[in-house]
Write an enzyme that holds these catalytic residues in place. Structure first.
Site, PDB file in Angstrom:
ATOM      1  N   THR A 131       0.735  -1.773  -0.108  1.00  0.00           N
ATOM      2  CA  THR A 131       0.027   0.250   0.108  1.00  0.00           C
ATOM      3  C   THR A 131       1.049   1.028  -0.294  1.00  0.00           C
ATOM      4  OG1 THR A 131      -1.747  -1.125   1.045  1.00  0.00           O
ATOM      5  CG2 THR A 131      -2.019   0.929   1.257  1.00  0.00           C
TER       6      THR A 131
ATOM      7  N   ASN B 286      -5.761  -9.872  -7.304  1.00  0.00           N
ATOM      8  CA  ASN B 286      -6.117 -10.008  -5.961  1.00  0.00           C
ATOM      9  C   ASN B 286      -7.291 -11.371  -5.855  1.00  0.00           C
ATOM     10  OD1 ASN B 286      -6.778  -7.551  -6.396  1.00  0.00           O
ATOM     11  ND2 ASN B 286      -7.032  -7.973  -4.424  1.00  0.00           N
TER      12      ASN B 286
ATOM     13  N   GLN C  40       0.707 -10.166  -6.218  1.00  0.00           N
ATOM     14  CA  GLN C  40       0.144 -11.274  -6.071  1.00  0.00           C
ATOM     15  C   GLN C  40       1.069 -11.763  -6.753  1.00  0.00           C
ATOM     16  OE1 GLN C  40      -2.801 -12.761  -4.644  1.00  0.00           O
ATOM     17  NE2 GLN C  40      -3.270 -10.979  -4.163  1.00  0.00           N
TER      18      GLN C  40
ATOM     19  N   SER D 183       4.778  -7.351  -2.154  1.00  0.00           N
ATOM     20  CA  SER D 183       4.758  -7.001  -0.055  1.00  0.00           C
ATOM     21  C   SER D 183       5.039  -8.490   0.337  1.00  0.00           C
ATOM     22  CB  SER D 183       2.777  -6.626  -0.144  1.00  0.00           C
ATOM     23  OG  SER D 183       2.880  -7.067   0.890  1.00  0.00           O
ATOM     24  N   ALA D 184       5.920  -8.930   1.168  1.00  0.00           N
ATOM     25  CA  ALA D 184       6.299  -9.790   2.236  1.00  0.00           C
ATOM     26  C   ALA D 184       5.210 -10.711   2.411  1.00  0.00           C
ATOM     27  CB  ALA D 184       7.293 -10.212   2.892  1.00  0.00           C
ATOM     28  N   HIS D 185       4.148 -10.101   3.292  1.00  0.00           N
ATOM     29  CA  HIS D 185       2.929 -11.118   3.621  1.00  0.00           C
ATOM     30  C   HIS D 185       2.496 -12.421   2.579  1.00  0.00           C
ATOM     31  CE1 HIS D 185      -0.459  -9.372   2.953  1.00  0.00           C
ATOM     32  NE2 HIS D 185       0.207  -8.152   2.931  1.00  0.00           N
TER      33      HIS D 185
ATOM     34  N   THR E 215      14.005   4.421  10.248  1.00  0.00           N
ATOM     35  CA  THR E 215      14.224   3.173  10.702  1.00  0.00           C
ATOM     36  C   THR E 215      13.802   1.830  10.129  1.00  0.00           C
ATOM     37  OG1 THR E 215      14.698   4.457  12.784  1.00  0.00           O
ATOM     38  CG2 THR E 215      15.912   2.654  12.296  1.00  0.00           C
TER      39      THR E 215
ATOM     40  N   CYS F 243      -9.706  -6.857   2.108  1.00  0.00           N
ATOM     41  CA  CYS F 243      -9.898  -5.342   2.205  1.00  0.00           C
ATOM     42  C   CYS F 243     -11.712  -5.000   1.905  1.00  0.00           C
ATOM     43  CB  CYS F 243      -9.066  -4.548   1.264  1.00  0.00           C
ATOM     44  SG  CYS F 243      -7.694  -5.211   1.258  1.00  0.00           S
TER      45      CYS F 243
HETATM   46  N1  PLP Z   1      -2.204  -5.088  -3.978  1.00  0.00           N
HETATM   47  C1  PLP Z   1      -2.712  -5.833  -4.320  1.00  0.00           C
HETATM   48  C2  PLP Z   1      -2.692  -6.567  -6.021  1.00  0.00           C
HETATM   49  C3  PLP Z   1      -2.807  -6.391  -3.539  1.00  0.00           C
HETATM   50  O1  PLP Z   1      -3.411  -8.054  -3.405  1.00  0.00           O
HETATM   51  C4  PLP Z   1      -2.955  -6.363  -2.090  1.00  0.00           C
HETATM   52  C5  PLP Z   1      -2.416  -6.886  -0.189  1.00  0.00           C
HETATM   53  O2  PLP Z   1      -4.516  -7.806  -0.279  1.00  0.00           O
HETATM   54  C6  PLP Z   1      -2.453  -4.745  -1.920  1.00  0.00           C
HETATM   55  C7  PLP Z   1      -1.780  -4.224  -3.214  1.00  0.00           C
HETATM   56  C8  PLP Z   1      -1.908  -4.334  -0.459  1.00  0.00           C
HETATM   57  O3  PLP Z   1      -0.441  -4.711   0.108  1.00  0.00           O
HETATM   58  P1  PLP Z   1      -0.648  -4.473   1.965  1.00  0.00           P
HETATM   59  O4  PLP Z   1      -0.906  -5.470   2.315  1.00  0.00           O
HETATM   60  O5  PLP Z   1       1.277  -5.329   1.559  1.00  0.00           O
HETATM   61  O6  PLP Z   1      -0.803  -3.613   1.899  1.00  0.00           O
END
Ligand code: PLP
Length: 416
Positions: free
Chosen positions: A93, A186, A214, A234-236, A272, A360
């Site tokens: 994000t 996603n 994704q 994004s790592a998660h 940091t 989301c």
């Molecule tokens: N973009 C896509 C396609 C996503 O699936 C997501 C998370 O669901 C995001 C952006 C946002 O990522 P983050 O959770 O790392 O902010």
């Protein structure tokens, strides 16, 4: 990994699954993923022993700085970028907001037009909406019924002031300054032709950003070969920790920072650095890279078994998204005459976790903007379920999931 234990439940009450099972069958890997054991171990060690501030000049600081730069090089290598082109952030994000807002701010003297699509993640859509409220013009290109964006539509949306096509980021006369198209969706998993889109952008001297959240770690990405100027990840989403992501910015492009403060991340992203999280990200990338081909093969096999079984066994069911050009781990169904949310709750009560849309928006009763954009009718819109697998998903879990979906849809339809 522990072996997952589950049993078919006879208890039909819709109690939270956590009350009934030791471990859930987690099939919501597009929302987030379970942290890999190796990642957890690397992070645990870093939290305990690598707590220095990477800006400090003493031994602990130097150790942290070395770890930071090793992670940067390792991750850069994964997408064929240079280390100086990778900036760590708090997640996608932040990466997306940085690119969209700061590219607009930095290049506003060149133009005020941005192109994206109607099926992007809300991080992109709402950043664009913010820019619209601040004098920018945004074109939202439509996708087809499989959620595919036609590169020709991007090309015809590009606005240019004159016919000169000079080098990127150099006396660019185009009125369009940025195109942002996600690598894969996603919700329904459709993969976009981003190489073609990026080529069009290069031809017209327009910068190209892709939200690769994704696909990062699932599909191979070569930012040089693919002509990508900016990339967010994004790592998660790949069994790494939450709260850490990255931004790739092609060398030579200078943006005004979003965050001002210290000199971290080459003066571009102050704050940091979260070394343990970045080390976890690095480990997750390392595992993904080593296993990408194998993982994809195994996951696709399970995903296809799931898709074919559901379409064969459950009447009035359909698959959303592209039949072949889809993420290896994504299966997205519509079931007529039943609510997706009811299916989710039924499955949850039986130890299976899925989603009705993107995480989301799943708390939002508004139908998904992606499903609306691909033209789903009300019956298919409301009866949709997203199932996303991971490298830890087993065939036994998929077999159980197929059985429970069949049962859920049958029972819930009777109740209607
Ligand atoms: N973009 C896509 C396609 C996503 O699936 C997501 C998370 O669901 C995001 C952006 C946002 O990522 P983050 O959770 O790392 O902010």
């Amino acid at each position: 990994m522990d072996k997952v234990t589950y049993q078919k439940h006879t208890n039909e009450s819709l109690q939270p699954a956590s009350l009934q099972f030791d471990r859930h069958i987690y099939l919501d890997n597009a929302a987030t993923t379970m942290i890999a054991d190796e990642v957890l171990q690397a992070m645990g060690e870093a939290l305990k022993y690598n707590y220095g501030n990477a800006s400090s000049l003493h031994t602990s600081g130097i150790k942290a700085k070395n770890s930071l730069e090793n992670a940067r090089s390792r991750i850069a290598d994964f997408i064929n970028a240079g280390p100086s082109e990778i900036f760590f952030t708090s997640g996608a994000t932040e990466s997306i907001n940085t690119i969209i807002k700061q590219a607009a701010h930095t290049f506003k003297h060149k133009g005020n037009h941005i192109i994206t699509s109607t099926i992007e993640h809300h991080a992109v859509l709402n950043a664009c909406k913010f820019l619209e409220q601040n004098g920018f013009e945004v074109t939202y290109v439509k996708a087809d019924n499989f959620a595919r964006i036609n590169p020709a539509d991007i090309e015809s949306a590009i606005k240019e002031n004159n016919e000169t096509h000079n080098q990127k980021n150099d006396s660019n006369n185009s009125n369009t300054i940025l195109v942002s198209i996600m690598h894969a969706n996603n919700e329904i998993g459709t993969i976009q032709k981003i190489e073609e889109i990026a080529q069009i952008c290069t031809k017209h001297d327009v910068l190209f950003h892709t939200d690769a959240v994704q696909t990062f770690g699932k599909l191979s990405i070569d930012v040089k070969k693919m002509n990508i100027d900016f990339l967010s990840a994004s790592a998660h989403k790949l069994h790494g920790p939450k709260g850490v992501g990255l931004l790739y910015i092609r060398g030579g492009i200078k943006l005004v920072p979003l965050l001002h403060g210290g000199t971290q991340e080459n003066n571009f992203r102050s704050g940091t650095e979260n070394i343990p999280a970045i080390i976890g990200f690095e480990k997750a990338v390392e595992i993904a890279q080593e296993n990408m081909k194998n993982d994809a093969q195994n996951i696709i096999k399970l995903r296809d078994k799931l898709i074919h079984s559901i379409l064969n066994k459950v009447p009035d069911s359909s698959l959303n998204g592209h039949p072949t050009q889809r993420l290896p781990n994504n299966a997205h169904f519509s079931f007529k005459y039943v609510e997706g949310e009811q299916i989710l709750k039924y499955l949850d009560a039986h130890g299976i976790e899925v989603s009705t849309g993107s995480a989301c928006t799943s708390k939002n009763l508004e139908p998904s903007h992606v499903l609306k954009a691909i033209g789903l009718k009300a019956a298919e819109l409301h009866g949709s379920v997203r199932i996303t697998l991971s490298r830890y998903t087993t065939e036994k879990e998929i077999d159980y999931c197929i059985e429970m979906i069949e049962e859920a849809v049958k029972k819930l339809r009777k109740l209607q």
